[in-house]
Scaffold this motif. Structure first.
Motif, PDB file in Angstrom:
ATOM      1  N   TRP A 231       0.809  -1.217   0.000  1.00  0.00           N
ATOM      2  CA  TRP A 231       0.000   0.000   0.000  1.00  0.00           C
ATOM      3  C   TRP A 231       0.842   1.266   0.000  1.00  0.00           C
ATOM      4  N   GLN A 232       2.077   1.178   0.465  1.00  0.00           N
ATOM      5  CA  GLN A 232       2.909   2.381   0.503  1.00  0.00           C
ATOM      6  C   GLN A 232       3.228   2.902  -0.897  1.00  0.00           C
ATOM      7  N   HIS A 233       2.974   2.079  -1.921  1.00  0.00           N
ATOM      8  CA  HIS A 233       3.234   2.489  -3.295  1.00  0.00           C
ATOM      9  C   HIS A 233       1.944   2.774  -4.073  1.00  0.00           C
ATOM     10  N   ILE A 234       0.811   2.786  -3.387  1.00  0.00           N
ATOM     11  CA  ILE A 234      -0.485   3.015  -4.015  1.00  0.00           C
ATOM     12  C   ILE A 234      -0.968   4.419  -3.673  1.00  0.00           C
ATOM     13  N   ALA A 235      -1.455   5.142  -4.669  1.00  0.00           N
ATOM     14  CA  ALA A 235      -1.920   6.510  -4.441  1.00  0.00           C
ATOM     15  C   ALA A 235      -3.029   6.535  -3.396  1.00  0.00           C
ATOM     16  N   CYS A 236      -2.870   7.382  -2.394  1.00  0.00           N
ATOM     17  CA  CYS A 236      -3.910   7.577  -1.394  1.00  0.00           C
ATOM     18  C   CYS A 236      -4.804   8.741  -1.812  1.00  0.00           C
ATOM     19  N   CYS A 237      -4.181   9.860  -2.148  1.00  0.00           N
ATOM     20  CA  CYS A 237      -4.915  11.034  -2.596  1.00  0.00           C
ATOM     21  C   CYS A 237      -4.662  11.264  -4.083  1.00  0.00           C
ATOM     22  N   VAL A 238      -5.706  11.664  -4.791  1.00  0.00           N
ATOM     23  CA  VAL A 238      -5.644  11.775  -6.245  1.00  0.00           C
ATOM     24  C   VAL A 238      -6.062  13.166  -6.706  1.00  0.00           C
TER      25      VAL A 238
END
Length: 345
Positions: A231-238
């Protein structure tokens, strides 16, 4: 009192800087991966192009917006940007963009992905950063890991919100049924620390800035977050833009996105200065405290094009596992529909 009002009252009351929990700080260890290739700057000729962007002015997660304004990134692209501090629902924000009242906005992916199924004329064009969701538990309590919460109760501010959905996905990853093996209770977010103290819940799911502020003020620790594992490599805010702008003025859409991403990259390397720029939006909170929040986020994890699309496919597949998206949803088709690659070629 709604979340925004409470957040601001808490920020206003925070006063002195608080020490950063070393365990939480360690999650934000610098890993300077290459930022996405966003090409040569797009110069909009003639009179500066007026642009309206909606944002949540009480969230340090969106620091790239005021930074882009104050450090001249928008000006670099000949953009004259006006901000709307948007306090409405996600549906209202997406409608604001769809109808042309705003050209773009920023928000949490887990707040946007379900409403985007409704067919709003909005495209996701960039992931701004990773991180900002935390599962908090008492510092000296028995709960140390996700597995410890089997059979326990978790408090959230919104039973259909990002925290509940994200940590449901995390439970699913480790073989815990998030509906049968865990109890969820909704509380006003300002009541969550008290609920923890009284034992009504054993953990609380929150997003920043409240997660960080509650943690430091109430002797809590983050036992899990979206800075863990993959998850540390997945966009949280877009970042999203109105579809009509992309279709009719693609160079303007690209210029807006480039300016915001460049500002985000600047934030990554200048967190303290960025925090000082954000201070006016968080009265009486020290820049040190704001910078501490930025340190816990993956500000180097931006995404565009195929990477952003793959992020959305990943989200869709995980949300199907917990019943937020129907099993019949084609994740690839959905991701193609709601994302736009502005940087092809």
């Amino acid at each position: 009192m709604n979340r925004r009002q409470f957040s601001r009252s808490l920020l206003a009351a925070s006063g002195a800087a608080l020490l950063v929990n070393p365990l939480r700080h360690a999650m934000a260890a610098e890993m300077d991966t290459a930022f996405p290739n966003i090409g040569e700057p797009i110069k909009i000729e003639g009179t500066p192009r007026k642009v309206t962007l909606a944002w949540s002015a009480d969230s340090i997660c969106t620091a790239a917006f005021p930074v882009a304004q104050q450090k001249g990134f928008f000006k670099k692209y000949n953009l004259d940007v006006n901000f709307i501090d948007f306090a409405g629902s996600v549906d209202q924000m997406l409608e604001t963009m769809s109808t042309g009242k705003a050209d773009g906005a920023s928000g949490m992916a887990l707040r946007w992905l379900k409403p985007l199924q409704q067919g709003f004329d909005v495209k996701l064009v960039a992931g701004l950063h990773s991180g900002c969701l935390h599962l908090l538990a008492p510092q000296n309590g028995a709960i140390k890991t996700l597995a410890d919460l089997k059979g326990k109760t978790i408090g959230v501010g919104d039973i259909g919100g990002p925290a509940k959905n994200f940590f449901s996905m995390r439970f699913k990853e480790i073989g815990i049924d998030p509906e049968k093996d865990v109890n969820w209770r909704q509380f006003p977010e300002d009541m969550l620390p008290l609920a923890l103290k009284r034992g009504a819940i054993q953990a609380a799911g929150l997003d920043d800035p409240l997660a960080h502020l509650f943690q430091t003020k109430n002797q809590l620790v983050s036992i899990d977050s979206n800075m863990e594992g993959k998850w540390q490599h997945i966009a949280c805010c877009v970042v999203g833009l109105r579809g009509s702008l992309i279709r009719k003025e693609p160079m303007v859409a690209k210029a807006i996105t480039q300016a915001i991403l460049e500002a985000g990259q600047w934030v990554h390397h200048n967190k303290m200065e960025a925090a000082k720029m954000f201070e006016p939006y968080a009265p009486k909170v020290s820049a040190q405290e704001l910078a501490a929040i930025l340190e816990t986020e993956g500000t180097h994890e931006q995404s565009v094009g195929k990477q952003l699309r793959d992020n959305v496919v990943f989200y869709a597949n995980e949300l199907k596992k917990i019943g937020v998206f129907p099993q019949s949803l084609n994740s690839e088709t959905y991701a193609n529909k709601v994302t736009q690659d502005l940087f092809i070629g």
